[in-house]
Enzyme design. Structure first.
Site, PDB file in Angstrom:
ATOM      1  CE  LYS A 238      -1.139   2.081   3.591  1.00  0.00           C
ATOM      2  NZ  LYS A 238      -1.625   2.525   4.935  1.00  0.00           N
ATOM      3  CB  CYS A 324     -18.860   5.336   3.915  1.00  0.00           C
ATOM      4  SG  CYS A 324     -19.268   3.579   3.758  1.00  0.00           S
ATOM      5  CB  CYS A 331     -27.328   4.757   5.292  1.00  0.00           C
ATOM      6  SG  CYS A 331     -26.045   3.508   5.592  1.00  0.00           S
ATOM      7  CB  CYS A 334     -25.146   7.831   1.693  1.00  0.00           C
ATOM      8  SG  CYS A 334     -24.178   7.086   0.361  1.00  0.00           S
ATOM      9  CB  CYS A 342     -24.958   1.399  -1.007  1.00  0.00           C
ATOM     10  SG  CYS A 342     -24.018   0.702   0.373  1.00  0.00           S
TER      11      CYS A 342
END
Length: 401
Positions: A238, A324, A331, A334, A342
């Site tokens: 990463k 998130c 939610c 969102c 989703c």
């Protein structure tokens, strides 16, 4: 019976008695091979040939132990002579899947919606992320080194803490975050500067070991390949890909951290769900267009961070509008939930709860504000009870000037 008597006689013939030279009243016994009583030295229980053989074996054993001890001493001396040698070998980077993962349905629409939500409110990664560390350096080589150091410190650490630790480290090194300055600084000075980040003791060692290796093997500069970066202590895939993005503008892979791993699994982009960030990276790289590889980490990290947004208004000291988050995702704020993009979306139900906020002023009475709000995340298809559906709030009206 005759055999037993014969055996006893043989045993008797092998035992001889000797008067002790120190005390005549004491009798000593010795074990002797048959027919060897004449050539054995007085006071000895073994023939000369037997003693020589035993002595040779003991000498060989002592020599073997001596050689082993010498080798151990040499190894320890070599370890002490090279205290900065990296104890970690290069990390093998998993390559592409044999069969590409199918692209999720409506993924492009989902990606665009997240980009729009991210544009509304800045996240910590936008102003304090590892890619911003180079902005405080002028020399290109120092800019690349600062990016690498920021990534090494960022593991298990929030961006705010990493950014502040970098400032302290830069000040401890004389105002410039360079490889030579870090190598010349006392280890305690480095530790004191970064002791707020996670695993700071281990990272102090990693920084010194990595700087040593960069000087000795890479010309005092940051490598240009992920494999070479992963050979540095404390650096994994990463960090390697993110460092190549920010330091060299080289796009050869996706930097996947816990945010990217969590959110892409919530979106249902992995079938079956992935278990590690590396598995997530390989899946994403198999279907996500290359032009998104550099951006997706920054985009999803900001989408999943948590921070406190401060403003001048006394009544707007609220949690940042990141959506998130790991626990209790918002939610209801969102747009993915509204558009059915989703599969993990939850229905948020507000219920009563009382929270008292005390506002301190320089003069005048103390003001207490009671706010009755709470949220409860439920599966989208589960009905809420009438008691949880009620929403009640109490806020003071502003006074006239």
């Amino acid at each position: 019976m005759k055999r037993k008597n014969s055996a006893l006689k043989q045993v008797t013939r092998k035992i001889a008695s000797i008067k002790s030279t120190a005390d005549s009243s004491v009798t000593l016994f010795k074990l002797e091979e048959p027919g060897s009583s004449d050539d054995a030295a007085p006071g000895s229980s073994l023939r000369r040939s037997k003693r020589v053989k035993v002595e040779d074996e003991e000498t060989a054993l002592k020599e073997e132990h001596s050689v082993a001890a010498t080798r151990t001493t040499k190894r320890r001396a070599a370890a002490k002579a090279e205290p900065d040698a990296s104890p970690r070998k290069g990390t093998a980077i998993k390559q592409a899947r044999a069969t590409p993962h199918p692209a999720p349905a409506r993924w492009h629409e989902t990606y665009g919606a997240i980009r729009e939500m991210r544009a509304r409110v800045p996240a910590p990664v936008d102003t304090m992320g590892c890619d911003t560390a180079k902005r405080k350096e002028t020399d290109p080589r120092n800019q690349r080194f600062a990016t690498l150091v920021a990534l090494m410190l960022s593991s298990q650490t929030k961006d705010e803490v990493t950014d502040a630790s970098l400032d302290r480290l830069r000040a401890a090194l004389g105002g410039t975050l360079s490889l030579d300055a870090l190598l010349g600084a006392p280890e305690q000075a480095i530790a004191d500067a970064i002791n707020k980040v996670g695993f700071w003791r281990r990272k102090t060692q990693y920084l010194r070991q990595a700087a040593q290796k960069l000087r000795d093997e890479f010309g005092s500069d940051v490598p240009k390949t992920a494999e070479e970066l992963c050979s540095l202590p404390g650096v994994g895939p990463k960090m390697a890909f993110l460092c190549l993005h920010a330091a060299w503008n080289i796009n050869v892979g996706i930097g996947v951290d816990v945010h990217v791993h969590r959110i892409t699994n919530r979106l249902g982009w992995h079938k079956p769900p992935t278990k590690t960030p590396e598995e997530t990276r390989v899946n994403l790289e198999s279907w996500l267009p290359v032009e998104f590889h550099k951006e997706i980490n920054h985009l999803l990290v900001g989408f999943g961070q948590v921070w406190i947004a401060l403003s001048n208004s006394l009544l707007s000291l609220t949690e940042g509008q990141v959506i998130c988050v790991p626990i209790g995702p918002k939610c209801d704020q969102c747009t993915l939930s509204e558009q059915g993009l989703c599969p993990s979306a939850q229905r948020v139900v507000k219920s009563k709860s009382k929270k008292v906020v005390v506002v301190k002023q320089e003069s005048g009475p103390k003001i207490e504000i009671a706010i009755e709000t709470a949220t409860l995340n439920l599966p989208k298809d589960e009905p809420a009870s009438p008691a949880l559906s009620a929403v009640s709030s109490l806020t003071p009206e502003p006074e006239d000037a």
